[in-house]
Design an enzyme around this catalytic site. Structure first.
Site, mmCIF file in Angstrom:
data_model
loop_
_atom_site.group_PDB
_atom_site.id
_atom_site.type_symbol
_atom_site.label_atom_id
_atom_site.label_comp_id
_atom_site.label_asym_id
_atom_site.label_seq_id
_atom_site.Cartn_x
_atom_site.Cartn_y
_atom_site.Cartn_z
ATOM 1 N N VAL A 88 31.051 21.732 78.598
ATOM 2 C CA VAL A 88 29.955 20.850 79.045
ATOM 3 C C VAL A 88 30.508 19.479 79.434
ATOM 4 C CG1 VAL A 88 27.770 19.772 78.388
ATOM 5 C CG2 VAL A 88 28.279 22.093 77.620
ATOM 6 N N CYS A 89 31.387 18.953 78.598
ATOM 7 C CA CYS A 89 31.980 17.630 78.884
ATOM 8 C C CYS A 89 32.715 17.644 80.213
ATOM 9 C CB CYS A 89 32.939 17.220 77.770
ATOM 10 S SG CYS A 89 32.146 17.022 76.168
ATOM 11 N N THR A 90 33.407 18.736 80.506
ATOM 12 C CA THR A 90 34.147 18.815 81.773
ATOM 13 C C THR A 90 33.186 18.685 82.949
ATOM 14 O OG1 THR A 90 35.797 20.227 80.716
ATOM 15 C CG2 THR A 90 35.711 20.289 83.128
ATOM 16 N N GLU A 116 30.225 17.263 82.888
ATOM 17 C CA GLU A 116 29.635 15.911 82.901
ATOM 18 C C GLU A 116 30.565 14.899 83.563
ATOM 19 O OE1 GLU A 116 26.466 15.394 79.349
ATOM 20 O OE2 GLU A 116 28.504 14.798 78.894
ATOM 21 N N LEU A 117 31.841 14.944 83.200
ATOM 22 C CA LEU A 117 32.777 13.968 83.772
ATOM 23 C C LEU A 117 32.879 14.156 85.287
ATOM 24 C CD1 LEU A 117 34.643 11.888 82.026
ATOM 25 C CD2 LEU A 117 33.241 13.487 80.773
#
Ligand code: BEZ
Length: 210
Positions: A44-46, A48-49
């Protein structure tokens, strides 16, 4: 430290992918979006960034600087940046703070022990040019954020700073707005000479001022 809307966000320095990051010096008199994410090398973080990198021109157009943060070390951020560029089609184009010693996370209340003792939650802080906290939201690790909503909220904040209006539910740039209740009709007539629609005495709708 639990920051509340209207509080001054404290200055800090920390390592980042853009070198030593001194918050107040970097922010200057811009608006700031500071967003924390739980961990590097997570799916998920990937996304988002990558999403924030894609939206960088939209933040720039509003005079907003963006900065990410997690408690991972700088060396990890730097390796992960390659994956973001490869998989998301957008390379990191804003600093990512490496808060390995958690100094900033603790200062800004970005670790919520009920969710996780070891990682930062998905918090967004919108900070104005006077370094006042103007908006905050926090999502759990499993739910990626909608950064178009952050832009929409910034449009509202910037508009309502300039004019005596508020924005209704689901408002988008260019749509009608609401005259704030503290403004009486006499003052409103001077501020909005083209008139407005009174639906209820407390609900007066007016064209969005320029
Ligand atoms: C993610 O970014 O995919 C993630 C991070 C921590 C927990 C769950 C998901």
């Amino acid at each position: 430290m639990s920051l509340k809307l209207g509080d001054t966000v404290p200055d800090f320095t920390q390592d980042s992918t853009a070198g030593r990051f001194a918050f107040y010096d970097w922010a200057g008199d811009s608006w700031v979006v500071l967003f924390s994410h739980p961990r590097d090398f997570t799916p998920v973080c990937t996304t988002e960034l990558g999403a924030v990198a894609a939206l960088k021109p939209a933040f720039d157009a509003r005079g907003v600087k963006v900065v990410g943060l997690s408690v991972d070390p700088l060396e990890s951020h730097e390796r992960w940046a390659d994956d973001i560029a490869e998989t998301q089609g957008h390379a990191l184009n804003f600093p990512l703070i490496a808060d390995a010693d958690r100094r900033v996370s603790e200062q800004l209340d970005l670790i919520h022990p009920g969710a996780s003792d070891t990682t930062t939650v998905r918090t967004v802080l919108v900070i104005d040019p006077q370094k006042k906290l103007r908006l905050t939201l926090t999502y759990p690790a499993s739910t990626g954020r909608n950064f178009a909503e952050i832009l929409r909220a910034i449009d509202s904040l910037q508009l309502t700073d300039r004019h005596k209006v508020a924005t209704p539910a689901n408002w988008e740039q260019g749509q009608d707005v609401i005259i704030v209740p503290s403004i009486g009709d006499e003052t409103a007539a001077a501020l909005f000479p083209d008139g407005w629609q009174t639906i209820k005495p407390y609900l007066r709708v007016v064209k969005q001022p320029a």
